[in-house]
Design a protein around this motif. Structure first.
Motif, PDB file in Angstrom:
ATOM      1  N   ASN A 226      -7.053  -8.649   3.288  1.00  0.00           N
ATOM      2  CA  ASN A 226      -6.572  -7.305   2.948  1.00  0.00           C
ATOM      3  C   ASN A 226      -7.310  -6.238   3.742  1.00  0.00           C
TER       4      ASN A 226
ATOM      5  N   THR B 103      -8.730  -4.827  -2.516  1.00  0.00           N
ATOM      6  CA  THR B 103      -8.033  -4.154  -1.423  1.00  0.00           C
ATOM      7  C   THR B 103      -8.844  -2.932  -1.027  1.00  0.00           C
ATOM      8  N   VAL B 104      -8.485  -2.323   0.098  1.00  0.00           N
ATOM      9  CA  VAL B 104      -9.201  -1.141   0.579  1.00  0.00           C
ATOM     10  C   VAL B 104      -9.176  -0.030  -0.464  1.00  0.00           C
ATOM     11  N   ARG B 105      -8.007   0.203  -1.068  1.00  0.00           N
ATOM     12  CA  ARG B 105      -7.881   1.331  -1.995  1.00  0.00           C
ATOM     13  C   ARG B 105      -8.543   1.059  -3.333  1.00  0.00           C
TER      14      ARG B 105
ATOM     15  N   GLU C  79      -6.133  -3.448   7.416  1.00  0.00           N
ATOM     16  CA  GLU C  79      -6.223  -1.988   7.461  1.00  0.00           C
ATOM     17  C   GLU C  79      -7.414  -1.493   8.259  1.00  0.00           C
TER      18      GLU C  79
ATOM     19  N   GLY D 223      -1.794  -6.449  -1.416  1.00  0.00           N
ATOM     20  CA  GLY D 223      -2.348  -6.437  -0.077  1.00  0.00           C
ATOM     21  C   GLY D 223      -1.725  -7.514   0.794  1.00  0.00           C
TER      22      GLY D 223
ATOM     23  N   PHE E 232     -13.401   0.972   9.488  1.00  0.00           N
ATOM     24  CA  PHE E 232     -12.134   1.509   8.996  1.00  0.00           C
ATOM     25  C   PHE E 232     -11.893   2.927   9.511  1.00  0.00           C
TER      26      PHE E 232
END
Length: 290
Positions: free
Chosen positions: A105, A9-11, A109, A87, A228
């Motif tokens: 995912n 995921t991004v995080r 975002e 996600g 992003f």
């Protein structure tokens, strides 16, 4: 039984990059970190490459060793909490590859996406009937359940185009994409109607790369660039192949694909002329003999 895989995921990606930078700043090798914390070297590698999500006690041990103080310490711990949240791909993880799940995912975002497609309409713009026809012919051996999950994933992904802060989408299609009869005339007419509707959205730009443009940078294959809103999340490229798919990071490689996309959109028809070509092709379908 193997544990459930960790889908990027991004995080989780941001946390991995942060921990790698912290270790480098502390001037510690993975072997030294392992010796001082008891964390396996392989586990450290997987954490720093976002292939594994650290447990809280593992993260705390790393932060202690790196002498991380506030506010960076709280930022890292909060990222771990955020990374535990599923996600967009969570509902489809059993039906898609790990890389494609990660891509879903990231797409959810992203601020913007730039697609070049040489073979079919991008998933975000596909009708359900078109998607079904693609899977029936390109993956005839997958189960009906998996096919339904993948089609549902494509349908629900399209929500990024109409959410409150919608994805900025720029698509360049090879002319072959709109000339190839996928699923029959009725399916293609509906698909063209969907494309024309989507081009009315302010956040969607569509161009056609005509056959007479000649050789072009996209002849090696289709790709997607994602950007992003947070500068802490660098751009990435998604490349989907026959046997495998890949997420590409790193400024030089990503920049190369960015240059390729700029060349492709410069060679393509204008958005207005592209719409005219789609409308003309749609009309020609109506004149096909039954």
């Amino acid at each position: 039984m193997a544990g459930k895989r960790t889908v990027l995921t991004v995080r989780l990606r941001r946390l991995a990059a942060m921990l790698h930078e912290m270790r480098e700043t502390a001037n510690l090798s993975k072997e030294v970190v392992s010796a001082k914390t008891g964390i396996n070297v392989t586990t450290l590698y997987r954490i720093e490459t976002a292939q594994a999500r650290p447990q809280r006690r593992t993260l705390t041990a790393m932060l202690d060793l790196y002498n991380i103080t506030e506010p960076a310490r709280s930022d890292a711990l909060q990222l771990l909490v955020d990374a535990l949240r599923p996600g967009m791909a969570r509902s489809y993880e059993d039906a898609v590859s790990e890389v494609y799940g990660a891509y879903i995912n990231f797409e959810a975002e992203a601020l913007s996406a730039r697609f070049f497609q040489a073979t079919f309409i991008p998933g975000l713009l596909q009708t359900e009937a078109y998607a079904n026809a693609v899977y029936e012919t390109s993956m005839p051996k997958i189960s009906e359940q998996v096919r339904e999950q993948r089609i549902r994933a494509r349908t629900e992904r399209a929500g990024v185009l109409t959410k409150d802060d919608p994805l900025e989408l720029w698509v360049v299609l090879d002319e072959a994409v709109i000339k190839r009869l996928v699923g029959g005339p009725d399916v293609m007419r509906d698909q063209f109607s969907r494309l024309l509707d989507d081009t009315n959205k302010r956040n969607v730009i569509l161009q056609i790369l005509p056959f007479d443009a000649g050789a072009h940078p996209g002849m090696l294959g289709s790709f997607t660039l994602l950007d992003f809103p947070d500068p802490a999340d660098p751009e990435l490229v998604y490349v989907e192949g026959i046997a495998t798919d890949e997420l590409i990071e790193g400024h030089p490689e990503v920049r190369r694909y960015g240059v390729m996309f700029d060349q492709l959109r410069a060679m393509a028809l204008s958005p207005r002329d592209s719409i005219n070509m789609i409308q003309q092709t749609m009309e020609e379908l109506g004149n096909r003999p039954i």
